[in-house]
Scaffold this active site. Structure first.
Site, short mmCIF file in Angstrom:
data_model
loop_
_atom_site.label_atom_id
_atom_site.label_comp_id
_atom_site.label_asym_id
_atom_site.label_seq_id
_atom_site.Cartn_x
_atom_site.Cartn_y
_atom_site.Cartn_z
N LYS A 1 7.13 15.33 -21.25
CA LYS A 1 6.42 14.39 -22.09
C LYS A 1 5.16 15.00 -22.69
O LYS A 1 4.64 14.52 -23.70
CB LYS A 1 6.03 13.17 -21.23
CG LYS A 1 7.20 12.48 -20.61
CD LYS A 1 6.71 11.42 -19.59
CE LYS A 1 7.89 10.79 -18.88
NZ LYS A 1 7.45 9.98 -17.73
N GLY A 2 4.62 16.02 -22.02
CA GLY A 2 3.28 16.52 -22.32
C GLY A 2 2.99 16.86 -23.77
O GLY A 2 1.86 16.72 -24.23
N ASP B 1 2.75 21.54 -24.54
CA ASP B 1 1.32 21.31 -24.48
C ASP B 1 0.58 22.52 -23.91
O ASP B 1 -0.43 22.95 -24.46
CB ASP B 1 1.00 20.05 -23.66
CG ASP B 1 1.70 20.01 -22.30
OD1 ASP B 1 2.49 20.93 -21.98
OD2 ASP B 1 1.45 19.05 -21.54
N ASP C 1 1.41 27.44 -18.08
CA ASP C 1 0.70 27.69 -16.84
C ASP C 1 1.40 28.87 -16.14
O ASP C 1 1.07 30.02 -16.44
CB ASP C 1 0.78 26.38 -16.03
CG ASP C 1 -0.04 26.38 -14.77
OD1 ASP C 1 -1.26 26.42 -14.87
OD2 ASP C 1 0.56 26.32 -13.68
N LYS D 1 -2.92 29.20 -20.09
CA LYS D 1 -3.69 29.71 -18.94
C LYS D 1 -3.07 31.02 -18.49
O LYS D 1 -2.28 31.04 -17.55
CB LYS D 1 -3.63 28.69 -17.79
CG LYS D 1 -4.36 27.39 -18.06
CD LYS D 1 -4.53 26.55 -16.80
CE LYS D 1 -3.45 25.53 -16.63
NZ LYS D 1 -3.75 24.51 -15.59
N PHE E 1 -7.55 22.63 -14.17
CA PHE E 1 -6.58 21.57 -14.41
C PHE E 1 -7.18 20.61 -15.42
O PHE E 1 -8.21 19.99 -15.18
CB PHE E 1 -6.20 20.84 -13.13
CG PHE E 1 -5.03 19.92 -13.36
CD1 PHE E 1 -3.74 20.42 -13.36
CD2 PHE E 1 -5.23 18.57 -13.62
CE1 PHE E 1 -2.65 19.59 -13.60
CE2 PHE E 1 -4.15 17.73 -13.86
CZ PHE E 1 -2.86 18.24 -13.85
N ARG F 1 -2.86 10.47 -20.91
CA ARG F 1 -2.17 11.13 -22.02
C ARG F 1 -2.71 10.66 -23.37
O ARG F 1 -2.63 11.38 -24.37
CB ARG F 1 -0.66 10.85 -21.97
CG ARG F 1 0.07 11.48 -20.79
CD ARG F 1 1.57 11.50 -21.07
NE ARG F 1 2.39 11.66 -19.87
CZ ARG F 1 2.75 12.83 -19.36
NH1 ARG F 1 2.34 13.95 -19.92
NH2 ARG F 1 3.51 12.90 -18.28
P1 IMP Z 1 4.59 26.00 -16.28
O1 IMP Z 1 6.07 25.84 -16.20
O2 IMP Z 1 4.00 26.33 -14.93
O3 IMP Z 1 4.10 26.94 -17.35
O4 IMP Z 1 3.99 24.60 -16.52
C1 IMP Z 1 3.94 23.98 -17.71
C2 IMP Z 1 3.84 22.48 -17.51
O5 IMP Z 1 2.98 22.11 -16.41
C3 IMP Z 1 3.20 21.92 -18.75
O6 IMP Z 1 4.21 21.55 -19.66
C4 IMP Z 1 2.43 20.74 -18.21
O7 IMP Z 1 3.25 19.59 -18.25
C5 IMP Z 1 2.09 21.07 -16.79
N1 IMP Z 1 0.69 21.54 -16.65
C6 IMP Z 1 0.28 22.81 -16.44
N2 IMP Z 1 -1.06 22.90 -16.38
C7 IMP Z 1 -1.52 21.64 -16.58
C8 IMP Z 1 -2.85 21.09 -16.65
O8 IMP Z 1 -3.90 21.76 -16.53
N3 IMP Z 1 -2.92 19.75 -16.87
C9 IMP Z 1 -1.82 18.96 -17.03
N4 IMP Z 1 -0.57 19.45 -16.98
C10 IMP Z 1 -0.41 20.77 -16.75
MG MG Z 2 5.13 19.64 -19.51
#
Ligand code: IMP
Ligand code: MG
Length: 176
Positions: A44-45, A101, A104, A132, A153, A166
């Site tokens: 959803k982000g 969005d 990470d 990040k 975060f 959101r």
């Molecule tokens: P990844 O798969 O670890 O790169 O994570 C990506 C997903 O984790 C993003 O699409 C976000 O939904 C969530 N996410 C990562 N960091 C944050 C944050 O600082 N705040 C809110 N959601 C986050």
């Molecule tokens: Mg996400």
């Protein structure tokens, strides 16, 4: 964490975000002039960012949505994801741009990229508002990045904490 006792520190104001999204839209408009763009927004982000971004892409384009859920993040370093909602379009005839969005660990984007590349789109690129890089668990670098941020975060502009925030029009961090 008990957020009722915490302060909200603004990272990016509504104006800063708007300016960045406008710039990204301009660059993407330029890069996709002669292409058949399909924007894939990861739910959803990314729904807020994607909604603003597509309105700054001055092209005839198509939008679709995909929702994945992560599992195994803590158990395996490579992670794995599951598709909760797949695309409605066959992507073979499209130049696909995956929009999220934030990146990470990089697992979501690299896995979605892998899954969609198996469907043989004309081209495949990635776009995130926030990145990040210090948190990476897999080798992934988006083609379009809005802001690089340290390991914090953050919340707002589509990003949630406990199913809230959101709808906040800026991006902030909870601090003690
Ligand atoms: P990844 O798969 O670890 O790169 O994570 C990506 C997903 O984790 C993003 O699409 C976000 O939904 C969530 N996410 C990562 N960091 C944050 C944050 O600082 N705040 C809110 N959601 C986050
Ligand atoms: Mg996400």
């Amino acid at each position: 964490m008990d957020i009722s006792k915490m302060r909200q520190e603004v990272l990016f104001t509504r104006e800063e975000i708007a300016e960045k999204v406008r710039q990204m839209g301009e660059i993407i408009t330029d890069d996709y002039k002669d292409k058949t763009l399909l924007v894939v927004s990861l739910l959803k982000g990314s729904f807020v960012f994607a909604a603003d971004l597509v309105r700054h892409i001055d092209l005839k384009l198509t939008v679709d949505f995909m929702m994945t859920s992560s599992y195994g993040h803590s158990m395996e370093s490579t992670g794995s994801i599951r598709i909760l909602k797949d695309l409605d379009f066959n992507i073979e005839d499209y130049d696909v741009l995956i929009v999220d969005d934030i990146t990470d660990s990089g697992i979501t984007m690299s896995k979605v990229h892998e899954m969609l590349s198996e469907r043989a789109p004309r081209s495949l690129k990635t776009c995130v508002l926030l990145d990040k890089p210090s948190r990476r668990q897999v080798d992934f670098q988006a083609d379009y990045v809005g802001f690089e941020i340290p390991d914090k975060f953050i919340v707002g502009y589509g990003l949630n904490f406990g199913n809230h925030y959101r709808n906040v029009d800026h991006i902030f961090e909870f601090v003690e």
